[in-house]
Scaffold this active site. Sequence first.
Site, PDB file in Angstrom:
ATOM      1  N   CYS A 132     -42.696 -63.150  -2.800  1.00 28.66           N
ATOM      2  CA  CYS A 132     -43.650 -62.075  -2.525  1.00 28.66           C
ATOM      3  C   CYS A 132     -45.053 -62.651  -2.671  1.00 28.66           C
ATOM      4  CB  CYS A 132     -43.425 -60.916  -3.495  1.00 28.66           C
ATOM      5  SG  CYS A 132     -44.632 -59.584  -3.329  1.00 28.66           S
ATOM      6  N   CYS A 155     -48.512 -56.637   2.567  1.00 29.67           N
ATOM      7  CA  CYS A 155     -47.422 -57.596   2.378  1.00 29.67           C
ATOM      8  C   CYS A 155     -48.001 -58.986   2.573  1.00 29.67           C
ATOM      9  CB  CYS A 155     -46.287 -57.329   3.368  1.00 29.67           C
ATOM     10  SG  CYS A 155     -44.925 -58.522   3.249  1.00 29.67           S
TER      11      CYS A 155
END
Length: 263
Positions: free
Chosen positions: A74, A199
């Site tokens: 991530c 993101c």
Amino acid sequence: MTIDFFKYQGAGNDFVLLDNRGSEYSNLTSEIIEQLCDRRFGIGADGLILLEDAEGYDFRMVYYNADGRESSMCGNGGRCIVAFAKRLKIITTEASFIATDGPHKASISADESVVLQMTDVDEIEVTEDYSFLNTGSPHHIQLVNTIKDVDVKTLGSKIRYSDLYGAEGSNINFVQQNSADSFSIRTYERGVEDETLACGTGATAVAIAMHNSGKTKNTQLTIEVEGGTLTVRFDRDGDKYQNIYLGGPAEFVFSGSIKINNI
């Protein structure tokens, strides 16, 4: 069990961070992680991150999606854990850490902006309708004319669960070009199973896909996400993208303690 937590966000992509150097949180189940990330019955977050000791590095990053399952890299979470490590006085302005996709380096400025080195990319699948690549997590990249009109959750879910990506699925990114060096994106994230405000691996994937497809010749791009602005810069050597850096805010939100009864 009482859990001492820290909440961080990077361009609206938010995370619960736990200091697990003493291994006291190593026995958290997927159900408990899901509960902690729940926005009504828990702390609320897109994911949970454990900071752990790692020989040869400043720390290890272990990332779980909001559904409680350990996941791939991530990018915004990686930037937030760097800010967390600074708060814990593990680092000052530079960090070297290990994550599921390998080693990362990062730097943090006084205004809590973090620049994170991402994994190299040497394989991009290109079709008439979309591109697919892995920037630590898998990403489907699809151009649209008007991004605000896209039903991200419905269309993203349809593609994510289609036969195209099988049981593992993919993150789905919709992209609108704003200028030669600026793109707007909206992302459906697997594991969250909804649109997120940002993101990091998705922004990185979009920047590389747009350069690879000839939509831009620039190697430093601005990526506008729903929660703010991220930057991506990179070098290209033949078919390989390297020296990839993701930049943006990584801000402390609040800290606290929560009691978990079913552990």
